[in-house]
Design a protein around this motif. Structure first.
Motif, PDB file in Angstrom:
ATOM      1  N   VAL A 278       0.846  -1.191   0.000  1.00 24.18           N
ATOM      2  CA  VAL A 278       0.000   0.000   0.000  1.00 24.18           C
ATOM      3  C   VAL A 278       0.886   1.247   0.000  1.00 24.18           C
ATOM      4  CG1 VAL A 278      -1.719   1.306   1.303  1.00 24.18           C
ATOM      5  CG2 VAL A 278      -1.868  -1.192   1.187  1.00 24.18           C
ATOM      6  N   LEU A 279       0.571   2.213  -0.857  1.00 24.40           N
ATOM      7  CA  LEU A 279       1.357   3.435  -0.968  1.00 24.40           C
ATOM      8  C   LEU A 279       0.967   4.409   0.137  1.00 24.40           C
ATOM      9  CD1 LEU A 279       3.255   5.391  -2.532  1.00 24.40           C
ATOM     10  CD2 LEU A 279       1.223   6.103  -3.827  1.00 24.40           C
ATOM     11  N   VAL A 280       1.963   4.863   0.913  1.00 21.44           N
ATOM     12  CA  VAL A 280       1.754   5.916   1.904  1.00 21.44           C
ATOM     13  C   VAL A 280       2.018   7.255   1.213  1.00 21.44           C
ATOM     14  CG1 VAL A 280       2.478   6.902   4.106  1.00 21.44           C
ATOM     15  CG2 VAL A 280       2.384   4.414   3.824  1.00 21.44           C
ATOM     16  N   VAL A 281       0.963   8.040   1.026  1.00 17.89           N
ATOM     17  CA  VAL A 281       1.051   9.269   0.237  1.00 17.89           C
ATOM     18  C   VAL A 281       1.879  10.329   0.951  1.00 17.89           C
ATOM     19  CG1 VAL A 281      -0.289  11.141  -0.801  1.00 17.89           C
ATOM     20  CG2 VAL A 281      -1.135   8.779  -0.908  1.00 17.89           C
ATOM     21  N   ASN A 282       1.634  10.507   2.246  1.00 15.14           N
ATOM     22  CA  ASN A 282       2.335  11.576   2.977  1.00 15.14           C
ATOM     23  C   ASN A 282       3.555  11.012   3.698  1.00 15.14           C
ATOM     24  OD1 ASN A 282       0.818  10.148   4.897  1.00 15.14           O
ATOM     25  ND2 ASN A 282       0.607  11.926   6.216  1.00 15.14           N
TER      26      ASN A 282
END
Length: 318
Positions: free
Chosen positions: A296-300
């Motif tokens: 899962v991509l952590v945006v911040n």
């Protein structure tokens, strides 16, 4: 969150609060974390000896019951200065914009970048056509301004644009963009029933000498107790949700300038920012690691390190 009114733009994201006091260590597996409702009113950090108030409040800050009151005071001052427009990033909450609309300012959304802040070029381009506009800069999900965005904001201030910095999500950051005004709602990230601050007002407002927010504070305090019972599995009663909603309605009926409660200030004075920030950072690191394991991509990714309040994630199936 069940009570969120955020308007995401440029892709679907979800945010996970790092508001846990156990550093993520106590509940790594098992169904409890899946079934439990995640949200504010979640942790009860150990209270320290008094003496921390100045660590939370900038010099000259006026403390108020809620963040929307701080925004309203700024909006009143801008309207009196004949500012007629407000630009803001188009990932926002209605409660941030409504105080300015209420004073007759036209609200103009500007594109949000992937870091959940203004896209610098879009902001600069918009300001070229709006020489009178104020700028509401929210350090959303703990993200702080990149160098290009700082450059745009600095140039805007140099040409007369007022910049309002909303630090609600970046309370734990070591530094924030200074701006002309700073506001923050303290009850979003700290275990407080009420509390907010504003800096930069040219005239200090006259606050009520009594406590007109007592119903708001007492209702939220009782709702928090009942929610804690629910989270700990002591009760299946979720009537606290209605209590929180009732408290917000009572808040709208308060005057513009009501002070932060005595109990709220006393609690804030006993909250050690280093201890709380360390716990949040441990939680964020734990969650980010697990998100990475799941692909899962952590945006911040920068934001949670500078101000460990939220993890914003992006997945194909959200």
């Amino acid at each position: 969150p069940e009570d969120s009114d955020a308007h995401p733009s440029g892709g679907d994201v979800r945010s996970w609060s790092t508001n846990r006091s156990d550093g993520g260590a106590g509940r790594r597996s098992g169904p409890r974390l899946v079934r439990a409702e995640m949200g504010s009113e979640f942790e009860s950090p150990q209270l320290d000896n008094p003496g921390h108030l100045s660590n939370w409040l900038p010099f000259g800050a006026v403390t108020l019951t809620a963040g929307r009151q701080a925004l309203r005071l700024v909006a009143l001052e801008l309207a009196a200065s004949e500012v007629r427009e407000l630009v803001f990033a188009d990932h926002y909450c209605d409660s941030m914009i409504d105080p300015f609309k209420g004073q007759g300012l036209t609200a103009i959304p500007v594109r949000t970048a992937h870091d959940t802040l203004f896209e610098p070029h879009s902001l600069a381009e918009e300001l070229e056509h709006r020489p009178n506009a104020a700028i509401l800069f929210s350090e959303t999900f703990g993200s702080t301004a990149s160098s290009p965005l700082v450059g745009v904001l600095d140039a805007a201030r140099a040409t007369g644009h007022a910049v309002i910095v909303d630090r609600t999500h970046s309370l734990f950051a070591q530094s924030s963009y200074r701006g002309d005004y700073q506001i923050a709602s303290l009850r979003k990230l700290l275990p407080l029933s009420d509390g907010a601050f504003v800096t930069g007002l040219t005239r200090r407002p006259t606050l009520a000498s009594f406590d007109p927010a007592s119903l708001f504070v007492s209702t939220r305090t009782q709702a928090a107790r009942e929610k804690l019972d629910y989270l700990e599995g002591k009760s299946d009663d979720r009537s606290y949700l209605e209590m929180f909603r009732f408290a917000e309605v009572s808040l709208e009926q308060l005057p513009d300038s009501t002070p932060m409660s005595v109990s709220g200030l006393a609690t804030l004075d006993q909250l050690d920012p280093h201890r709380i920030t360390s716990a949040r950072r441990a939680n964020a690191e734990f969650l980010a690691r697990r998100m990475e394991d799941l692909g899962v991509l952590v945006v911040n990714s920068l934001g949670w390190r500078t101000s460990p309040s939220y993890l914003v994630i992006s997945t194909p199936d959200v």
